[in-house]
Design an enzyme around this catalytic site. Structure first.
Site, PDB file in Angstrom:
ATOM      1  N   ASP A 119     -44.078  16.920  -7.365  1.00 23.22           N
ATOM      2  CA  ASP A 119     -43.736  17.569  -6.097  1.00 23.22           C
ATOM      3  C   ASP A 119     -44.881  18.466  -5.628  1.00 23.22           C
ATOM      4  O   ASP A 119     -45.104  18.625  -4.425  1.00 23.22           O
ATOM      5  CB  ASP A 119     -42.420  18.352  -6.209  1.00 23.22           C
ATOM      6  N   GLU A 148     -44.338  27.141  -1.332  1.00 19.94           N
ATOM      7  CA  GLU A 148     -43.846  26.206  -2.353  1.00 19.94           C
ATOM      8  C   GLU A 148     -44.941  25.991  -3.409  1.00 19.94           C
ATOM      9  O   GLU A 148     -44.661  25.983  -4.612  1.00 19.94           O
ATOM     10  CB  GLU A 148     -43.467  24.854  -1.719  1.00 19.94           C
ATOM     11  N   GLU A 197     -36.924   9.981  -0.212  1.00 18.78           N
ATOM     12  CA  GLU A 197     -36.370  11.176  -0.865  1.00 18.78           C
ATOM     13  C   GLU A 197     -35.537  10.770  -2.085  1.00 18.78           C
ATOM     14  O   GLU A 197     -35.635  11.379  -3.147  1.00 18.78           O
ATOM     15  CB  GLU A 197     -35.530  11.985   0.130  1.00 18.78           C
ATOM     16  N   GLU A 220     -37.013  17.772   5.041  1.00 18.59           N
ATOM     17  CA  GLU A 220     -36.599  19.173   4.827  1.00 18.59           C
ATOM     18  C   GLU A 220     -35.083  19.294   4.763  1.00 18.59           C
ATOM     19  O   GLU A 220     -34.534  20.062   3.973  1.00 18.59           O
ATOM     20  CB  GLU A 220     -37.199  20.061   5.917  1.00 18.59           C
TER      21      GLU A 220
HETATM   22  C1  LIG Z   1     -40.132  15.244  -1.940  1.00 20.55           C
HETATM   23  C2  LIG Z   1     -39.972  16.570  -1.220  1.00 20.55           C
HETATM   24  N1  LIG Z   1     -39.297  16.593  -0.029  1.00 20.55           N
HETATM   25  C3  LIG Z   1     -39.218  17.793   0.631  1.00 20.55           C
HETATM   26  C4  LIG Z   1     -39.768  18.944   0.130  1.00 20.55           C
HETATM   27  C5  LIG Z   1     -39.595  20.266   0.838  1.00 20.55           C
HETATM   28  N2  LIG Z   1     -40.776  20.686   1.492  1.00 20.55           N
HETATM   29  C6  LIG Z   1     -40.429  18.858  -1.082  1.00 20.55           C
HETATM   30  N3  LIG Z   1     -40.980  19.933  -1.671  1.00 20.55           N
HETATM   31  N4  LIG Z   1     -40.515  17.653  -1.775  1.00 20.55           N
END
Ligand SMILES: Cc1ncc(CN)c(N)n1
Length: 214
Positions: free
Chosen positions: A46, A83, A199, A133
């Site tokens: 991620d 993040e 996702e 998101e």
């Molecule tokens: C796969 C994924 N999708 C969404 C996000 C949120 N920004 C993330 N950190 N990672």
């Protein structure tokens, strides 16, 4: 474009959405049974995703035709930066390297993001961002409903379930709904479905350890 666009997108993707939220990775995370190895794989991948997410946002900011959209996207870039900080602090505490190659699925997803930002329409790119998101908001809200702000995952849970994040996701959805025209609808639906699938696949990839075979 009627405001039902967002509801229609979510309705069409419902089976994917449900499978994503019920995925064993999230279920085990929420019940405290997820292995550290799987969690660390998610942290590493991620982190790579968010790094490219910032490049995606940079392209989108450059293409945004007005100040309102540019500022909202800039807020997203700051949130993505935050993040990265959360991942970096965690990695430091756990002596975990973040210098990893992206897996085929991570690379596929980030390449899709960058290609959409570079060659898709603005509303397609906003669709991809809103879907990604919203997926994180819904996934982590389901975790929070079971786990609360459990210390092991508190920073991530807080980050993606906060009222500020929720209103930003809603704002983005409104931007998409008000800018989309009827002819935009088919490419928007395709972009939303592809993002929802990515996702789901991302959670599945970190759970199964799916990586380059050679
Ligand atoms: C796969 C994924 N999708 C969404 C996000 C949120 N920004 C993330 N950190 N990672």
């Amino acid at each position: 474009m009627p405001s039902t666009l967002l509801d229609e997108l979510l309705a069409e993707a419902r089976p994917i959405w449900q499978a994503m939220i019920a995925h064993p990775f999230l279920h085990e995370l929420a019940t405290g049974t997820l292995s550290r190895e799987r969690f660390h794989f998610w942290v590493q991948q991620d982190y790579r995703f968010v790094q490219d997410g910032i490049r995606f946002l940079g392209l989108l900011i450059a293409r945004a035709p007005d100040e309102e959209l540019r500022r909202g996207l800039l807020d997203a870039a700051v949130a993505f930066r935050n993040e990265l900080t959360i991942f970096e602090e965690y990695a430091r505490q756990h002596a975990l390297s973040l210098a990893v190659e992206p897996t085929p699925i991570c690379l596929g997803y980030t390449s899709f993001l960058l290609a959409t930002a570079a060659t898709g329409s603005l509303v397609e790119a906003l669709t991809v961002l809103w879907c990604a998101e919203k997926a994180y908001y819904d996934a982590w809200s389901a975790v929070r409903a079971q786990l609360g702000l459990a210390p092991a995952y508190a920073r991530w849970i807080e980050n993606w379930t906060s009222p500020q994040f929720a209103s930003w996701v809603d704002w983005l959805g409104e931007q998409l709904a008000k800018r989309a025209t009827t002819p935009d609808r088919p490419p928007i639906r395709a972009a939303f479905l592809a993002t929802a699938r990515y996702e789901y696949l991302f959670w599945d990839m970190v759970y199964t350890g799916s990586n380059w075979p050679i």
